[in-house]
Design an enzyme around this catalytic site. Structure first.
Site, PDB file in Angstrom:
ATOM      1  N   PHE A   6       4.013   3.423   0.359  1.00  0.00           N
ATOM      2  CA  PHE A   6       4.483   4.731  -0.162  1.00  0.00           C
ATOM      3  C   PHE A   6       5.460   4.456  -1.287  1.00  0.00           C
ATOM      4  O   PHE A   6       6.477   3.562  -1.034  1.00  0.00           O
ATOM      5  CB  PHE A   6       5.006   5.665   0.893  1.00  0.00           C
ATOM      6  CG  PHE A   6       5.745   7.032   0.324  1.00  0.00           C
ATOM      7  CD1 PHE A   6       4.782   7.826  -0.025  1.00  0.00           C
ATOM      8  CD2 PHE A   6       7.078   7.142   0.271  1.00  0.00           C
ATOM      9  CE1 PHE A   6       5.240   9.147  -0.372  1.00  0.00           C
ATOM     10  CE2 PHE A   6       7.487   8.390  -0.368  1.00  0.00           C
ATOM     11  CZ  PHE A   6       6.536   9.272  -0.677  1.00  0.00           C
ATOM     12  N   GLY A   7       5.406   5.028  -2.353  1.00  0.00           N
ATOM     13  CA  GLY A   7       6.238   4.760  -3.374  1.00  0.00           C
ATOM     14  C   GLY A   7       6.926   5.990  -3.974  1.00  0.00           C
ATOM     15  O   GLY A   7       6.161   7.104  -3.995  1.00  0.00           O
ATOM     16  N   TYR A   8       8.226   5.893  -3.966  1.00  0.00           N
ATOM     17  CA  TYR A   8       9.019   6.937  -4.307  1.00  0.00           C
ATOM     18  C   TYR A   8       9.811   6.995  -5.542  1.00  0.00           C
ATOM     19  O   TYR A   8      10.695   7.726  -5.934  1.00  0.00           O
ATOM     20  CB  TYR A   8      10.015   7.199  -3.056  1.00  0.00           C
ATOM     21  CG  TYR A   8      10.853   6.227  -2.432  1.00  0.00           C
ATOM     22  CD1 TYR A   8      12.035   5.835  -3.110  1.00  0.00           C
ATOM     23  CD2 TYR A   8      10.180   5.329  -1.543  1.00  0.00           C
ATOM     24  CE1 TYR A   8      12.683   5.015  -2.705  1.00  0.00           C
ATOM     25  CE2 TYR A   8      11.196   4.262  -1.235  1.00  0.00           C
ATOM     26  CZ  TYR A   8      12.266   4.014  -1.703  1.00  0.00           C
ATOM     27  OH  TYR A   8      12.943   2.766  -1.310  1.00  0.00           O
TER      28      TYR A   8
ATOM     29  N   GLU B 267       8.772  -7.140  -2.395  1.00  0.00           N
ATOM     30  CA  GLU B 267      10.017  -7.634  -1.918  1.00  0.00           C
ATOM     31  C   GLU B 267      10.963  -8.037  -3.060  1.00  0.00           C
ATOM     32  O   GLU B 267      12.030  -8.270  -2.857  1.00  0.00           O
ATOM     33  CB  GLU B 267       9.796  -9.137  -1.310  1.00  0.00           C
ATOM     34  CG  GLU B 267       8.825  -8.775   0.044  1.00  0.00           C
ATOM     35  CD  GLU B 267       9.510  -9.130   1.395  1.00  0.00           C
ATOM     36  OE1 GLU B 267      10.235 -10.003   1.506  1.00  0.00           O
ATOM     37  OE2 GLU B 267       9.337  -8.067   2.184  1.00  0.00           O
TER      38      GLU B 267
END
Length: 170
Positions: free
Chosen positions: A6-8, A83
């Site tokens: 998930f990218g926010y 990371e």
């Protein structure tokens, strides 16, 4: 094995890894905040920029995108890279979401909350190898609007940054 990420933040407009599928979506119980310091991309160790992380917030929803990654090599690349709707039923569960720790012992770059004006001033003046911190903010604002999301924190901060920039031009 399949991994959903998930990218926010910047992942919304720039994944940085290969993926099989991209879905707009949200996570419940979190809000996006500019509390994470960036000393390697949007700032320097001497003048850190600010990027987003998630903060627990009951009854809030954070919109973003989820990426499906299924090839073993792509999963490894995605993890290495990282990371460094209206439905209340999840379309995807068991999604990998990175959240910055607020513990300064484990996350020396955590900057924490600050008044909106202070956040904006820091973002206006920070710049790192990936460019000006304000570009990160403006790209995030644009990507969220394209998703149909009006994130008040991001929009208020972008408005304040534009205000400061307009005063500096005069």
């Amino acid at each position: 094995m399949v991994l959903w990420i998930f990218g926010y933040g910047s992942l919304i407009w720039k994944a940085g890894f290969n993926y099989d599928e991209r879905l707009s979506g949200f996570i419940k119980g979190y809000r996006r905040v500019f509390y994470q310091g960036s000393t390697d991309h949007r700032g320097t160790p001497d003048y850190p920029g600010r990027t987003v992380t998630l903060e627990p917030a009951s009854h809030e929803i954070c919109y973003g995108v989820a990426y499906k990654v299924s090839q073993k090599e792509d999963i490894e690349t995605a993890i290495s890279y990282l990371e460094e709707s209206t439905s209340s039923t999840p379309a995807v569960s068991n999604v990998l979401v990175y959240v910055a720790s607020s513990d300064k012992k484990t996350n020396q770059n955590y900057l924490g909350p600050a008044p909106l004006e202070e956040l904006a001033k820091q973002i206006v003046h920070a710049e790192g190898p990936s460019g000006p911190n304000r570009d990160y903010l403006f790209q995030l604002e644009k990507a969220l609007i394209e998703l149909g999301c009006k994130d008040a924190h991001v929009m208020d901060l972008a408005r304040e940054v534009r205000c400061i920039l307009s005063k500096e031009v005069r």
